[in-house]
Design an enzyme around this catalytic site. Structure first.
Site, mmCIF file in Angstrom:
data_model
loop_
_atom_site.group_PDB
_atom_site.id
_atom_site.type_symbol
_atom_site.label_atom_id
_atom_site.label_comp_id
_atom_site.label_asym_id
_atom_site.label_seq_id
_atom_site.Cartn_x
_atom_site.Cartn_y
_atom_site.Cartn_z
ATOM 1 N N ARG A 153 0.929 -1.134 0.000
ATOM 2 C CA ARG A 153 0.000 0.000 0.000
ATOM 3 C C ARG A 153 0.959 1.170 0.000
ATOM 4 N NH1 ARG A 153 -2.226 4.277 -0.222
ATOM 5 N NH2 ARG A 153 -4.197 4.885 0.768
ATOM 6 N N HIS B 289 1.972 6.992 2.076
ATOM 7 C CA HIS B 289 0.936 8.025 2.052
ATOM 8 C C HIS B 289 0.654 8.548 3.453
ATOM 9 C CE1 HIS B 289 -1.324 4.539 3.458
ATOM 10 N NE2 HIS B 289 -2.294 5.346 3.819
ATOM 11 N N HIS C 178 -2.858 10.757 5.656
ATOM 12 C CA HIS C 178 -4.241 11.235 5.503
ATOM 13 C C HIS C 178 -4.610 12.143 6.649
ATOM 14 C CE1 HIS C 178 -4.316 7.397 7.575
ATOM 15 N NE2 HIS C 178 -4.067 6.772 6.448
ATOM 16 N N GLU D 90 -5.860 6.514 11.548
ATOM 17 C CA GLU D 90 -6.090 5.163 11.006
ATOM 18 C C GLU D 90 -5.781 4.116 12.063
ATOM 19 O OE1 GLU D 90 -4.258 4.115 7.150
ATOM 20 O OE2 GLU D 90 -3.209 2.528 8.217
ATOM 21 N N HIS E 55 3.180 6.885 6.129
ATOM 22 C CA HIS E 55 3.489 5.487 6.410
ATOM 23 C C HIS E 55 3.305 4.643 5.161
ATOM 24 C CE1 HIS E 55 -0.790 6.262 7.208
ATOM 25 N NE2 HIS E 55 -1.014 5.052 6.731
ATOM 26 N N GLU F 240 -10.729 6.228 0.768
ATOM 27 C CA GLU F 240 -9.413 5.742 0.353
ATOM 28 C C GLU F 240 -8.940 6.429 -0.923
ATOM 29 O OE1 GLU F 240 -7.320 4.098 2.598
ATOM 30 O OE2 GLU F 240 -6.778 2.900 0.856
#
Ligand SMILES: *[C@@H]1O[C@H](CO)[C@@H](O)[C@H](O)[C@H]1NC(C)=O
Ligand SMILES: *[C@@H]1O[C@H](CO)[C@@H](O)[C@H](O)[C@H]1NC(C)=O
Ligand SMILES: *[C@@H]1O[C@H](CO)[C@@H](O)[C@H](O)[C@H]1NC(C)=O
Length: 473
Positions: free
Chosen positions: A172, A175, A177, A181, A220, A242
């Site tokens: 993944r 990124h 946000h 999370e 992360h 997402e």
């Protein structure tokens, strides 16, 4: 040939007429017997020649399942899974449905087709099957992700969730946000890494049952180790998507290369091959077995243990109770996840997570294994019963009572996630069991013999049998 030309001409005239005005008795006719798109005005009311249907719903052939003849208020779970023609009938309520309809929905949602008599009115929708979410497929067969948020569950405003799978070695993408999370590893194992605002770094390997947490803005990445990995992500914002995370590929693609060159003190040519679009989920070089090889440290050192982004929850033994087991992880043991409190609950067949509510938070639930049902009760008198399967999201607003009953033949496993400093609930059984008996008797008219049986301790999960609800004594 000639007739074909006429037909096309006729159709064109006919279509022109249908588009530009309502057809009249004088409408241009197709040269075939094909009736026009609309009927005539003669069909308006007061018909002299009513042709009544000769079909009767009394011919519907069906067999009632166990419990279906019982008084609707008993509300036993109705197993429609193998019913040929499940019917919307409970006791003397309801009636037949001749179809056609999608029997697949009805077989797995018996509490929707034939609700218990105690259900009433319309509550919020407290269910979203990830099977109805569009899957976002990663590149080169590297994995997938599907999400639930307020677009599909408008009342689930406090949390949103993502179910993601990465094949062995897949990433993944790096990124960050705006939301926090919290994650529970559902299967396999992965390596996570991050850096915080102090320049402290973090790297760890996690396996099935472990949890991680990344605060807002902390960049992360996640890479699947050899077996691949599936994990559940929960965000503290119901509108999280997402599709809107800050990706490394995009931050590089959307800054002038001259600026990147100046910023990183690199020649322009260094950026010749940067991705032009997001990578999101993509295959990678397998992570080195020895995690030390990826333990990059700065002058600030590593993230201190009391602020660790991971908690090896898989190694915490479950607390056993009569009907199953419970494990709690909240800031008391995992402090960095300051607003996430969660319980992984296992309910044995016939057992039930007791009727309870969470006084300090909405609950976001994910069903991991088995089958269950829950009734959401909303004050003053509204209630809906939902049937849940693996991959379903449940949502129970703050202080709204609910239970989760195992309706299958195997263990039911789910995770309850709260936005709270501690995992807390109030249990209906303990409340009534620890209220002066006179008050309970005056209010609920329970017999003396029942009052003596009430338990003053919280049960979390009660045992029972599938058929009768209560275990035989
Ligand atoms: C993990 O996935 C494997 C392969 O599909 C499966 O056999 C196993 O049961 C899964 N484990 C859990 C805990 O779901
Ligand atoms: C990374 O190195 C630091 C020392 O620089 C050490 O304290 C830490 O435990 C190491 N982390 C891992 C995951 O090995
Ligand atoms: C970790 O410990 C440090 C030093 O005692 C403290 O300042 C910090 O607030 C703690 N962090 C958490 C998340 O409890």
């Amino acid at each position: 040939m000639k007739s074909t030309v006429f037909r096309i001409l006729g159709l064109a005239l006919f279509l022109g007429c249908a588009v530009y005005g309502a057809p009249t008795h004088n409408s241009v006719r197709d040269t075939t017997d094909n009736p026009p798109l609309r009927g005539s005005e003669d069909l308006l009311g007061y018909s002299s020649s009513n042709k009544l249907s000769e079909h009767s719903t009394e011919e519907v052939k069906y067999t009632l399942v166990t419990g279906q003849k019982e008084d609707a208020d008993i509300g036993t779970y109705l197993d429609f899974e193998t019913a040929d023609n499940p019917q919307p009938i409970r006791g003397d309520m309801g009636g037949t449905d001749a179809g056609p309809r999608n029997y697949n929905y009805d077989r797995i949602n018996s509490d929707k087709l034939a609700p218990p008599g105690s259900d009433k009115g319309q509550t919020i929708n407290a269910q979203w099957p990830m099977g109805l979410s569009r899957n976002k497929l990663g590149m080169d067969s590297a994995g997938w992700a599907r999400q639930e948020n307020t677009v599909v569950m408008p009342d689930a405003t406090k949390m949103a969730g993502v179910d993601m799978r990465l094949e062995a070695g897949a990433y993944r993408e790096l990124h960050w946000h705006v939301a926090s999370e919290w994650s529970l590893v559902l299967n396999g194992s992965c390596r996570i890494q991050a850096i915080n605002e102090n320049g402290e770094t973090f790297v760890d390997d996690l396996t099935e049952g472990d949890v991680w947490f990344f605060p807002p803005g902390v960049p992360h990445s996640i890479q699947a180790l050899d077996p691949g990995v599936e994990f559940l992500l929960v965000f503290d914002d119901g509108s999280f998507s997402e599709d809107n995370t800050f990706l490394a590929s995009q931050v590089f693609a959307h800054n002038p290369r001259s600026v990147l060159s100046k910023n990183l003190d690199l020649p322009l040519s260094a950026f010749d091959n940067i991705p032009s679009d997001e990578l999101y989920i993509f295959p990678g070089t397998p992570a080195p077995k020895d995690i030390e090889e990826q333990n990059v440290t700065t002058a600030a050192g590593v993230v201190p243990l009391n602020e660790s982004y991971s908690y090896h929850f898989s190694e915490q033994p479950a607390h056993e109770v009569a009907g199953g087991s419970v494990k709690i992880v909240d800031p008391a043991t995992f402090p960095i996840a300051a607003n996430f409190a969660a319980a992984v609950v296992t309910v044995k067949p016939g057992g039930m997570r007791e009727i309870h509510w969470h006084p300090s938070s909405d609950e976001w639930t994910f069903f991991i294994r088995g089958k269950g049902r829950a009734t959401l009760f909303e004050a003053p008198s509204t209630a809906t019963t939902f049937d849940y399967r693996p991959g379903d999201v449940g949502y129970f607003p703050q202080s709204h009572s609910h239970y989760v009953e195992n309706t299958g033949d195997e263990d039911l496993v789910f995770v309850e996630v709260l936005q709270a400093e501690a995992f807390t609930d109030i249990a209906l059984g303990q409340w009534i069991g620890s209220t002066p008996k006179q008050i309970v008797a005056d209010t609920l008219k329970l017999p003396e013999s029942a009052l003596a049986e009430l338990k003053s301790e919280k049960q979390y999960i009660v045992a029972g049998s599938k058929e009768t609800g209560a275990e035989e004594r």
